[in-house]
Design an enzyme around this catalytic site. Structure first.
Site, short mmCIF file in Angstrom:
data_model
loop_
_atom_site.label_atom_id
_atom_site.label_comp_id
_atom_site.label_asym_id
_atom_site.label_seq_id
_atom_site.Cartn_x
_atom_site.Cartn_y
_atom_site.Cartn_z
N ASN A 1 0.91 -0.97 0.00
CA ASN A 1 0.49 0.04 -0.31
C ASN A 1 0.84 1.48 -0.01
O ASN A 1 1.51 1.48 0.54
CB ASN A 1 -0.83 0.29 1.62
CG ASN A 1 -0.13 -0.14 2.41
OD1 ASN A 1 1.01 -0.71 2.70
ND2 ASN A 1 -0.97 0.36 3.37
N GLU B 1 0.36 5.27 0.72
CA GLU B 1 -0.01 6.51 1.12
C GLU B 1 -0.13 7.92 0.55
O GLU B 1 1.18 7.49 0.23
CB GLU B 1 -0.53 6.34 2.11
CG GLU B 1 -0.79 4.87 2.60
CD GLU B 1 -1.03 4.77 4.91
OE1 GLU B 1 -1.98 3.75 4.91
OE2 GLU B 1 -0.58 5.43 4.93
N ASN B 2 -1.13 8.86 1.23
CA ASN B 2 -0.44 9.80 0.20
C ASN B 2 -1.14 10.70 1.37
O ASN B 2 -2.01 10.60 1.76
CB ASN B 2 -1.32 10.60 -0.81
CG ASN B 2 -0.47 11.39 -1.92
OD1 ASN B 2 -0.61 12.67 -0.67
ND2 ASN B 2 0.54 11.66 -2.36
N ALA B 3 -0.83 12.95 1.84
CA ALA B 3 -1.58 12.83 2.52
C ALA B 3 -2.58 13.39 1.76
O ALA B 3 -3.35 13.68 3.10
CB ALA B 3 -0.46 14.47 2.67
N CYS C 1 -4.13 0.24 -2.49
CA CYS C 1 -3.86 -1.02 -2.04
C CYS C 1 -3.23 -1.09 -2.45
O CYS C 1 -2.53 -1.54 -3.55
CB CYS C 1 -5.13 -1.25 -2.21
SG CYS C 1 -6.59 -0.57 -1.14
N GLU D 1 -3.18 -4.52 -3.09
CA GLU D 1 -3.83 -5.65 -4.53
C GLU D 1 -3.52 -4.56 -5.80
O GLU D 1 -3.57 -4.73 -6.95
CB GLU D 1 -5.52 -5.83 -3.84
CG GLU D 1 -5.22 -5.71 -2.88
CD GLU D 1 -5.55 -6.00 -1.55
OE1 GLU D 1 -4.67 -4.80 -2.03
OE2 GLU D 1 -5.96 -6.41 -0.59
N CYS E 1 -10.61 -4.62 -0.34
CA CYS E 1 -11.63 -3.79 -0.19
C CYS E 1 -11.89 -4.48 -1.16
O CYS E 1 -11.65 -4.93 -2.18
CB CYS E 1 -11.05 -2.54 0.31
SG CYS E 1 -10.13 -1.55 -1.21
N CYS F 1 -10.62 -2.47 -4.29
CA CYS F 1 -9.23 -4.26 -4.81
C CYS F 1 -9.80 -5.51 -5.45
O CYS F 1 -9.72 -6.01 -6.38
CB CYS F 1 -8.91 -4.21 -4.09
SG CYS F 1 -7.54 -2.84 -3.61
ZN LIG Z 1 -8.35 -2.03 -1.80
#
Ligand SMILES: [Zn+2]
Length: 176
Positions: free
Chosen positions: A77, A79-81, A88, A90, A127, A130
């Site tokens: 995964n 992420e970003n601010a 994700c 996947e 999720c 995904c």
């Molecule tokens: Zn996901």
């Protein structure tokens, strides 16, 4: 919205018939009960969690695919601010697989995670977004993707086909 339980029998009464959706998956007490090949892949997924960029959630997910040509592709995964920008593991994996080995089917994906805020001892499942991506990958190459789901320890689930996780899905054929 106020939801009164008496509304549900009303809906059922007027239905033409009831449909049921079921799927079966295997549950193992731990990685030790898996085949050597599957145990190895899940261990690799645990390693891949270290590549996650998850400074906001502290929830590091690692996924690794074995392709039908024998190649391995990993994803974690990112992420970003700006939170919704995050990806994700996947979908990072699927984008990589599709770019590196276009049209090569994926046989199995192992997914693990490390929760720096707490427990990592039960399987997590992809999720909703995904699930949609996995489903389309399967249909693109006409090949089921087997999922091995497990944390850093504890139970492991093996799901024979990723699209089983998304019944009544919206697919490309709906656009025709
Ligand atoms: Zn996901």
């Amino acid at each position: 919205m106020h939801c009164n339980s008496s509304a549900f029998p009303y809906l059922k009464m007027h239905a033409m018939n009831q449909q049921e959706y079921k799927f079966e998956f295997a549950v193992y007490p731990s990685l030790d009960q898996l085949s050597e090949e599957d145990a190895w892949l899940l261990n690799e997924a645990r390693e891949v969690t270290k590549l996650a960029y998850a400074p906001y959630s502290n929830f590091q997910v690692g996924a690794i695919a074995r392709l039908s040509n024998g190649e391995l592709v990993a994803g974690s995964n990112q992420e970003n601010a700006s939170f919704p920008v995050g990806l994700c593991a996947e979908r990072v994996l699927l984008a990589s697989a599709s770019s590196l080995y276009p049209r090569v089917p994926i046989d199995t994906i192992a997914i693990s995670y490390h929760n720096n805020n707490g427990d990592s001892s039960h399987p997590i499942s992809p999720c909703g977004i995904c699930r949609q991506s996995l489903l389309e990958y399967e249909s693109r190459v006409d090949h089921p993707i087997r999922l091995i789901l497990g944390g850093m320890e504890g139970k492991v689930y093996i799901i024979p086909k990723a699209s089983m996780l998304l019944p009544l899905s919206f697919t490309a054929s709906d656009l025709k």
